[in-house]
Design a protein around this motif. Structure first.
Motif, PDB file in Angstrom:
ATOM      1  N   ARG A  75       0.828  -1.209   0.000  1.00 62.21           N
ATOM      2  CA  ARG A  75       0.000   0.000   0.000  1.00 62.21           C
ATOM      3  C   ARG A  75       0.862   1.259   0.000  1.00 62.21           C
ATOM      4  NH1 ARG A  75      -3.054  -3.036   3.708  1.00 62.21           N
ATOM      5  NH2 ARG A  75      -2.201  -1.831   5.433  1.00 62.21           N
ATOM      6  N   ALA A  76       1.948   1.242   0.738  1.00 63.51           N
ATOM      7  CA  ALA A  76       2.842   2.399   0.776  1.00 63.51           C
ATOM      8  C   ALA A  76       3.463   2.642  -0.592  1.00 63.51           C
ATOM      9  CB  ALA A  76       3.931   2.199   1.832  1.00 63.51           C
ATOM     10  N   ARG A  77       3.932   1.577  -1.249  1.00 66.98           N
ATOM     11  CA  ARG A  77       4.514   1.725  -2.592  1.00 66.98           C
ATOM     12  C   ARG A  77       3.488   2.260  -3.572  1.00 66.98           C
ATOM     13  NH1 ARG A  77       6.791  -3.000  -0.856  1.00 66.98           N
ATOM     14  NH2 ARG A  77       5.382  -4.298  -2.068  1.00 66.98           N
ATOM     15  N   GLU A  78       2.266   1.757  -3.503  1.00 67.75           N
ATOM     16  CA  GLU A  78       1.202   2.225  -4.397  1.00 67.75           C
ATOM     17  C   GLU A  78       0.879   3.703  -4.135  1.00 67.75           C
ATOM     18  OE1 GLU A  78      -0.613   0.601  -6.938  1.00 67.75           O
ATOM     19  OE2 GLU A  78       1.108  -0.739  -6.751  1.00 67.75           O
ATOM     20  N   ALA A  79       0.840   4.088  -2.870  1.00 66.82           N
ATOM     21  CA  ALA A  79       0.510   5.471  -2.529  1.00 66.82           C
ATOM     22  C   ALA A  79       1.583   6.430  -3.035  1.00 66.82           C
ATOM     23  CB  ALA A  79       0.347   5.618  -1.017  1.00 66.82           C
ATOM     24  N   VAL A  80       2.856   6.073  -2.833  1.00 65.83           N
ATOM     25  CA  VAL A  80       3.941   6.939  -3.292  1.00 65.83           C
ATOM     26  C   VAL A  80       3.932   7.029  -4.818  1.00 65.83           C
ATOM     27  CG1 VAL A  80       6.459   7.140  -3.453  1.00 65.83           C
ATOM     28  CG2 VAL A  80       5.380   6.665  -1.256  1.00 65.83           C
ATOM     29  N   ALA A  81       3.687   5.919  -5.487  1.00 68.89           N
ATOM     30  CA  ALA A  81       3.661   5.911  -6.953  1.00 68.89           C
ATOM     31  C   ALA A  81       2.521   6.771  -7.497  1.00 68.89           C
ATOM     32  CB  ALA A  81       3.531   4.478  -7.470  1.00 68.89           C
ATOM     33  N   ALA A  82       1.415   6.828  -6.794  1.00 67.77           N
ATOM     34  CA  ALA A  82       0.245   7.564  -7.279  1.00 67.77           C
ATOM     35  C   ALA A  82       0.283   9.051  -6.921  1.00 67.77           C
ATOM     36  CB  ALA A  82      -1.028   6.944  -6.706  1.00 67.77           C
ATOM     37  N   TYR A  83       1.129   9.432  -5.989  1.00 66.81           N
ATOM     38  CA  TYR A  83       1.164  10.804  -5.495  1.00 66.81           C
ATOM     39  C   TYR A  83       1.928  11.694  -6.461  1.00 66.81           C
ATOM     40  CZ  TYR A  83       0.752  14.216  -1.759  1.00 66.81           C
ATOM     41  OH  TYR A  83       0.399  15.304  -1.004  1.00 66.81           O
ATOM     42  N   THR A  84       1.409  12.859  -6.725  1.00 69.93           N
ATOM     43  CA  THR A  84       2.063  13.826  -7.609  1.00 69.93           C
ATOM     44  C   THR A  84       2.180  15.168  -6.901  1.00 69.93           C
ATOM     45  OG1 THR A  84       1.071  12.761  -9.537  1.00 69.93           O
ATOM     46  CG2 THR A  84       1.916  14.978  -9.839  1.00 69.93           C
ATOM     47  N   VAL A  85       3.374  15.736  -6.964  1.00 73.90           N
ATOM     48  CA  VAL A  85       3.603  17.074  -6.421  1.00 73.90           C
ATOM     49  C   VAL A  85       4.123  17.923  -7.573  1.00 73.90           C
ATOM     50  CG1 VAL A  85       4.904  18.493  -4.795  1.00 73.90           C
ATOM     51  CG2 VAL A  85       4.137  16.211  -4.124  1.00 73.90           C
TER      52      VAL A  85
END
Length: 62
Positions: A18-28
């Motif tokens: 879940r952490a890997r998926e969240a970081v991959a989906a996050y855009t700044v």
């Protein structure tokens, strides 16, 4: 391995996914950030296993 330990291991694996998926989906957009490093860290075998120390970042960068 006890059933409880097995369930804890499964929960840890799921939380890592879940952490890997969240970081991959996050855009700044705009400011520089450390999301690429976070993604790399979450894929690092030492970090994922929990068997790491304060020298991990240096080893990752060497």
């Amino acid at each position: 391995m006890s059933p409880a330990a097995h369930l804890c291991g499964l929960a840890a694996a799921a939380s890592g996914w879940r952490a890997r998926e969240a970081v991959a989906a996050y855009t700044v957009e705009g400011p520089k950030n450390n999301l690429p490093f976070c993604a790399e860290l979450l894929e690092n075998a030492e970090f994922v296993s929990g068997d790491y120390d304060t020298g991990l970042v240096g080893r990752m960068r060497s």
